[in-house]
Design a protein around this motif. Sequence first.
Motif, PDB file in Angstrom:
ATOM      1  N   UNK A 159      -8.317  -7.626 -61.456  1.00 27.01           N
ATOM      2  CA  UNK A 159      -8.156  -8.137 -62.576  1.00 27.01           C
ATOM      3  C   UNK A 159      -9.206  -9.190 -62.865  1.00 27.01           C
ATOM      4  N   UNK A 160      -9.540 -10.069 -61.755  1.00 25.91           N
ATOM      5  CA  UNK A 160     -10.233 -11.131 -62.254  1.00 25.91           C
ATOM      6  C   UNK A 160     -11.809 -10.715 -62.486  1.00 25.91           C
ATOM      7  N   UNK A 161     -12.123  -9.489 -61.784  1.00 27.92           N
ATOM      8  CA  UNK A 161     -13.396  -8.813 -61.909  1.00 27.92           C
ATOM      9  C   UNK A 161     -13.589  -8.320 -63.300  1.00 27.92           C
ATOM     10  N   UNK A 162     -12.182  -7.745 -63.806  1.00 29.19           N
ATOM     11  CA  UNK A 162     -12.658  -7.142 -65.204  1.00 29.19           C
ATOM     12  C   UNK A 162     -12.867  -8.059 -66.298  1.00 29.19           C
ATOM     13  N   UNK A 163     -12.673  -9.353 -66.157  1.00 32.08           N
ATOM     14  CA  UNK A 163     -12.841 -10.369 -67.114  1.00 32.08           C
ATOM     15  C   UNK A 163     -14.447 -11.017 -66.824  1.00 32.08           C
ATOM     16  N   UNK A 164     -15.055 -10.529 -65.725  1.00 34.00           N
ATOM     17  CA  UNK A 164     -16.397 -10.894 -65.615  1.00 34.00           C
ATOM     18  C   UNK A 164     -17.542  -9.865 -66.092  1.00 34.00           C
ATOM     19  N   UNK A 165     -18.517 -10.286 -67.062  1.00 33.77           N
ATOM     20  CA  UNK A 165     -19.393  -9.241 -67.509  1.00 33.77           C
ATOM     21  C   UNK A 165     -20.495  -8.977 -66.233  1.00 33.77           C
ATOM     22  N   UNK A 166     -21.049  -7.642 -66.737  1.00 27.00           N
ATOM     23  CA  UNK A 166     -21.953  -7.341 -65.746  1.00 27.00           C
ATOM     24  C   UNK A 166     -23.064  -8.123 -66.110  1.00 27.00           C
ATOM     25  N   UNK A 167     -24.012  -8.013 -65.020  1.00 27.23           N
ATOM     26  CA  UNK A 167     -25.358  -9.018 -65.287  1.00 27.23           C
ATOM     27  C   UNK A 167     -26.382  -8.030 -65.781  1.00 27.23           C
ATOM     28  N   UNK A 168     -26.320  -6.679 -65.540  1.00 27.34           N
ATOM     29  CA  UNK A 168     -27.315  -5.745 -66.032  1.00 27.34           C
ATOM     30  C   UNK A 168     -26.508  -4.296 -66.416  1.00 27.34           C
ATOM     31  N   UNK A 169     -27.181  -3.659 -67.143  1.00 26.28           N
ATOM     32  CA  UNK A 169     -26.359  -2.286 -67.630  1.00 26.28           C
ATOM     33  C   UNK A 169     -26.384  -1.680 -66.319  1.00 26.28           C
ATOM     34  N   UNK A 170     -25.273  -0.740 -66.149  1.00 27.73           N
ATOM     35  CA  UNK A 170     -25.117   0.203 -64.941  1.00 27.73           C
ATOM     36  C   UNK A 170     -26.523   1.100 -64.829  1.00 27.73           C
ATOM     37  N   UNK A 171     -26.801   1.145 -63.561  1.00 27.30           N
ATOM     38  CA  UNK A 171     -28.034   1.702 -63.197  1.00 27.30           C
ATOM     39  C   UNK A 171     -29.441   1.224 -63.201  1.00 27.30           C
ATOM     40  N   UNK A 172     -29.487  -0.152 -64.002  1.00 27.97           N
ATOM     41  CA  UNK A 172     -30.744  -0.757 -64.225  1.00 27.97           C
ATOM     42  C   UNK A 172     -31.246  -1.257 -63.130  1.00 27.97           C
ATOM     43  N   UNK A 173     -30.449  -2.294 -62.228  1.00 34.88           N
ATOM     44  CA  UNK A 173     -31.362  -3.215 -61.479  1.00 34.88           C
ATOM     45  C   UNK A 173     -30.340  -3.133 -59.949  1.00 34.88           C
ATOM     46  N   UNK A 174     -31.044  -3.571 -58.945  1.00 32.77           N
ATOM     47  CA  UNK A 174     -30.404  -3.612 -57.775  1.00 32.77           C
ATOM     48  C   UNK A 174     -29.746  -5.218 -57.580  1.00 32.77           C
ATOM     49  N   UNK A 175     -28.243  -5.428 -57.330  1.00 32.33           N
ATOM     50  CA  UNK A 175     -28.003  -6.701 -57.206  1.00 32.33           C
ATOM     51  C   UNK A 175     -26.994  -6.579 -55.823  1.00 32.33           C
ATOM     52  N   UNK A 176     -27.194  -7.713 -55.281  1.00 30.53           N
ATOM     53  CA  UNK A 176     -26.403  -7.727 -53.805  1.00 30.53           C
ATOM     54  C   UNK A 176     -25.035  -7.901 -53.865  1.00 30.53           C
ATOM     55  N   UNK A 177     -24.415  -7.220 -52.971  1.00 28.22           N
ATOM     56  CA  UNK A 177     -22.966  -7.750 -52.336  1.00 28.22           C
ATOM     57  C   UNK A 177     -21.799  -7.125 -53.045  1.00 28.22           C
ATOM     58  N   UNK A 178     -21.743  -7.483 -54.210  1.00 28.35           N
ATOM     59  CA  UNK A 178     -20.154  -7.236 -54.894  1.00 28.35           C
ATOM     60  C   UNK A 178     -19.833  -5.735 -55.017  1.00 28.35           C
ATOM     61  N   UNK A 179     -20.633  -4.935 -55.100  1.00 26.32           N
ATOM     62  CA  UNK A 179     -20.492  -3.619 -54.965  1.00 26.32           C
ATOM     63  C   UNK A 179     -19.658  -3.059 -53.871  1.00 26.32           C
ATOM     64  N   UNK A 180     -20.019  -3.669 -52.640  1.00 26.28           N
ATOM     65  CA  UNK A 180     -19.329  -3.279 -51.517  1.00 26.28           C
ATOM     66  C   UNK A 180     -17.883  -3.556 -51.643  1.00 26.28           C
ATOM     67  N   UNK A 181     -17.647  -4.595 -52.207  1.00 28.60           N
ATOM     68  CA  UNK A 181     -16.140  -5.327 -52.032  1.00 28.60           C
ATOM     69  C   UNK A 181     -15.236  -4.150 -53.190  1.00 28.60           C
ATOM     70  N   UNK A 182     -16.040  -3.847 -54.275  1.00 29.44           N
ATOM     71  CA  UNK A 182     -15.660  -2.859 -55.259  1.00 29.44           C
ATOM     72  C   UNK A 182     -15.272  -1.616 -54.242  1.00 29.44           C
ATOM     73  N   UNK A 183     -16.223  -1.020 -53.756  1.00 30.13           N
ATOM     74  CA  UNK A 183     -15.943   0.112 -52.982  1.00 30.13           C
ATOM     75  C   UNK A 183     -14.574  -0.012 -51.956  1.00 30.13           C
ATOM     76  N   UNK A 184     -14.465  -1.041 -51.462  1.00 27.67           N
ATOM     77  CA  UNK A 184     -13.520  -1.408 -50.548  1.00 27.67           C
ATOM     78  C   UNK A 184     -12.143  -1.181 -51.205  1.00 27.67           C
ATOM     79  N   UNK A 185     -11.767  -1.384 -52.565  1.00 27.09           N
ATOM     80  CA  UNK A 185     -10.547  -1.330 -53.343  1.00 27.09           C
ATOM     81  C   UNK A 185     -10.572   0.188 -53.499  1.00 27.09           C
ATOM     82  N   UNK A 186     -11.766   0.621 -54.101  1.00 25.05           N
ATOM     83  CA  UNK A 186     -11.843   2.178 -54.339  1.00 25.05           C
ATOM     84  C   UNK A 186     -11.500   3.030 -53.339  1.00 25.05           C
TER      85      UNK A 186
END
Length: 386
Positions: A159-186
């Motif tokens: 819920x907190x993540x949903x209120x935080x904007x992306x830093x770049x468009x999907x697929x555009x840039x490599x950004x560290x760390x957060x995606x693995x935490x999202x994968x854990x929820x997935x």
Amino acid sequence: MTDLNDVLKKHVGDGAAPGAVGLVARGDRAEVVAVGSADVEGAVPMGRDSIFRIASMTKPVTAAAVMMLVEDGRIALNEPVRQWLPELAAPMVVRTPASPADDVVPADRVITVEDLLTFRAGYGFPSDFSLPAVRLLFSELKQGPPQPQLVPAPDAWMDALSRIPLLHQPGEEWLYNTCSDILGVLIARVSDRSLPEFLAERLFEPLGMTDTGFAVPAAKADRFAGYYRADPEGGGLLLVDAPDGQWARVPAFPSGAGGLVSTADDWYAFARMLLAGGDGGSGDGRRVLSEESVRLMTTDHLTQAQRDSGRLFLEGQGWGYGGSVDVEAIDPWNVPGRYGWVGGTGTAGHLTPATGAVSILLTQLEMAGPTPPPLMREFWRYAAGA
């Protein structure tokens, strides 16, 4: 002739790591050395079976779990994650990376499973941690050094993540760390199991990873190393977490990015499974992953521009699923095709499918930043035979 014991002892004690466990395997032969102590007082000798907070060495494990769900037919790599993560159904993106967090535009497209695996979903750390959208990852999601008991439960976190904007468009840039935490929820939502339950049933138990999990039970606390960081005010070490601290119980938010504890032999079992093309090594012909899943995990998926923009963390390496991939011999320890990652708690684990080599280094001294410390670099040089 320098051996692994010499390499490790050179960097242990006197304000450096209190102890270390190193494993270097070439083919079927593994050299394993434990030096120093599990605590700064020197009261508990380091052992081969010492348990460490492995931090971001968790990321390849999480990626492997996602690939299991892909093979089960529960999700697909090109599938939008919105069915399982409705919080990300309509993400917004800051107009420019430096824009205020409320200056946003709609995302050009949906976020897919592969976007998360390759760290190109738009969430995560760039080279500049001071950007407004990035600061929210630290303040609202508790991203950064692992602190498991301080992070809210998955639904509140999302819920907190949903209120935080992306830093770049999907697929555009490599950004560290957060995606693995999202994968854990997935993983938890797709499997209808908690992340600790899924990993235990599908990975840890089949591979015999008996000391790997999100907490250390009291019966094993005598093997659990302390966790330290360098004292900025002097030459000593500060205790960050004791054996009876934040990993004494399973947290509300099991971090797919950095929450696991493990041993050298446990992570070696995981590495051997990948080297065997997904074979669980049980002798009954049962496979944990397919060869194709392992190939996708250990193959670089980034463009040169994305590798360059992520250089603070990648140092020119590429990125597979959940781990880096050496694309060229940039330094003496870089071996093209080597896959794995480092942990901010002072750990590193890599494997090279082409040669069957594995290198695992576990210490309890927090890294001062993304740049690997001298011990890690010298260990890699030794492992590469350089």
